[in-house]
Design a protein around this motif. Structure first.
Motif, short mmCIF file in Angstrom:
data_model
loop_
_atom_site.label_atom_id
_atom_site.label_comp_id
_atom_site.label_asym_id
_atom_site.label_seq_id
_atom_site.Cartn_x
_atom_site.Cartn_y
_atom_site.Cartn_z
N THR A 1 22.88 27.94 101.83
CA THR A 1 23.90 27.21 100.94
C THR A 1 23.44 27.78 99.13
N LEU A 2 24.61 28.40 98.71
CA LEU A 2 24.90 28.82 96.74
C LEU A 2 25.36 27.65 96.42
N ARG A 3 24.82 27.28 95.20
CA ARG A 3 25.56 26.03 94.09
C ARG A 3 26.38 26.47 93.35
N PHE A 4 27.57 25.99 92.87
CA PHE A 4 28.05 27.03 91.63
C PHE A 4 28.79 25.69 90.92
N ARG A 5 28.56 26.27 89.79
CA ARG A 5 29.55 25.57 88.45
C ARG A 5 30.81 25.75 88.54
N GLY B 1 35.59 34.02 86.10
CA GLY B 1 34.29 34.86 86.68
C GLY B 1 33.37 34.39 87.57
N VAL B 2 33.85 32.96 87.95
CA VAL B 2 33.13 32.27 88.89
C VAL B 2 34.27 32.23 90.35
N PRO B 3 33.77 33.03 90.95
CA PRO B 3 33.75 32.69 92.51
C PRO B 3 34.64 31.55 93.08
N LEU B 4 35.75 31.91 94.41
CA LEU B 4 36.22 30.43 94.97
C LEU B 4 36.42 30.50 95.99
N PHE B 5 35.82 30.11 96.76
CA PHE B 5 35.38 30.18 98.38
C PHE B 5 36.24 29.14 99.19
N GLN B 6 36.83 29.57 100.57
CA GLN B 6 36.94 28.76 101.63
C GLN B 6 36.52 28.81 102.76
N ALA B 7 36.71 28.03 103.63
CA ALA B 7 35.64 28.33 104.97
C ALA B 7 36.75 29.34 105.73
N GLY B 8 36.03 30.39 106.62
CA GLY B 8 35.98 31.12 107.02
C GLY B 8 36.34 32.80 106.52
N ILE C 1 24.65 29.54 86.48
CA ILE C 1 26.02 28.97 86.98
C ILE C 1 26.70 29.63 88.11
N SER C 2 27.08 30.86 88.06
CA SER C 2 27.08 31.28 88.99
C SER C 2 25.54 32.19 89.93
N PRO C 3 25.68 32.10 91.25
CA PRO C 3 24.43 33.11 91.50
C PRO C 3 24.92 33.96 92.12
N VAL C 4 26.14 34.59 92.26
CA VAL C 4 26.40 36.07 92.68
C VAL C 4 26.42 37.04 91.36
N VAL C 5 25.53 37.86 91.60
CA VAL C 5 25.81 38.92 90.72
C VAL C 5 26.59 39.27 90.21
N PHE D 1 31.46 40.06 90.48
CA PHE D 1 31.47 41.93 91.14
C PHE D 1 30.40 41.60 92.44
N GLY D 2 29.62 40.55 92.51
CA GLY D 2 28.85 40.67 93.98
C GLY D 2 28.58 40.22 95.17
#
Length: 274
Positions: free
Chosen positions: A89-93, A107-114, A128-132, A136-137
């Motif tokens: 489980t990743l936490r994003f601001r 710059g902070v990605p958005l996600f949806q199930a699937g 703030i975003s755990p994506v490198v 871009f990661g």
């Protein structure tokens, strides 16, 4: 990217503007080696759950800030592992708050199930975003194509680096649900891009092989086995965000030049007429 709000207010950001998308070389401005090196965990997985909650008020100067929790079911690890084995489980601001507003951070990605992705993770629960590299990661994986978070094609150059190509025409307008509200994101792409003659647009199979080879170039199997597991952040774990404090200007030591009369030559003191 233009964002149309269908049923919500945007908190703290002006997103009605159009940002012209330009072609960017090498993902987040680094080369592939740096992407691999900077990640605590690189995995492929499917989003199985998205939840939202605000930060806790634990001290007087804490602020209530919305966050998004994205849970992936991991199907393959390229580097590292999750503290929850096949789940993380990743936490994003950002996300919906408790008053009907929504915080969207560029710059902070958005996600949806699937969603099926390959993700480079660093500092989960801290950043703030755990994506490198912000967004871009995150690489979107479909049956026959690989795209960036912004739906650009992924190409491999002859020098071994990744590059982002044309936008997916079918994704110029994407509706995304955040909490109970929907937002439509429209991409206005004015940049023209022609792939170099020696470049290759990657398929998912080719991208997986390229990534696996990149990791193996930098880490031995023994080194990979000793990496600390990347932390999965529990949704109900207490955490707080302190109020931002202004930073003091750096102290500047004054430079004082003392006049030494004996060091002045007579010709330097003369007033010359031209």
């Amino acid at each position: 990217m233009k964002v149309k709000t269908l049923a919500a207010a945007i908190l703290g950001l002006t997103l009605s503007m159009v940002i012209t998308s330009t072609h960017a070389s090498h993902a987040d401005g680094t080369n592939t080696s740096e992407l691999v090196h900077n990640a605590d965990l690189i995995f492929e997985g499917k989003v199985v759950n998205v939840e939202y909650r605000t930060s806790d008020i634990l001290k007087a100067d804490d602020v209530s800030m919305p966050h998004t929790y994205v849970t992936y079911e991991i199907t393959r690890n390229f580097k590292g592992r999750s503290s929850e084995d096949k789940l993380i489980t990743l936490r994003f601001r950002g996300g919906p708050d408790d008053t009907g507003n929504t915080l969207i951070i560029p710059g902070v990605p958005l996600f949806q199930a699937g969603d099926q992705d390959i993700v480079f993770v660093r500092g989960n629960g801290v950043e703030i975003s755990p994506v490198v590299g912000g967004n871009f990661g995150r690489f979107r994986i479909s049956k026959d194509a690989v795209h960036s978070d912004a739906w650009q094609e992924i190409w491999l150059l002859s020098n071994g680096q990744l590059d982002q190509g044309k936008f997916n025409e079918e994704k110029k307008s994407v509706t995304h649900r955040i909490g109970v509200h929907e937002f439509t994101f429209e991409t206005e792409n004015k940049a023209e891009w022609t792939p170099p003659a020696d470049a290759k647009k990657l398929t998912p199979v080719q991208f997986r092989k390229f990534l696996g080879d990149s990791v193996n170039q930098h880490y031995t199997p023994q080194a990979l086995s000793t990496l600390k597991a990347a932390r999965s952040v529990p949704v109900h774990e207490q955490f707080s965000i302190g109020k931002a404090k202004p930073l003091a200007a750096p102290a500047v030591t004054p430079v004082i030049h003392k006049l030494d009369p004996e060091a002045i030559r007579p010709e330097e003191m003369a007033i010359r007429k031209h």
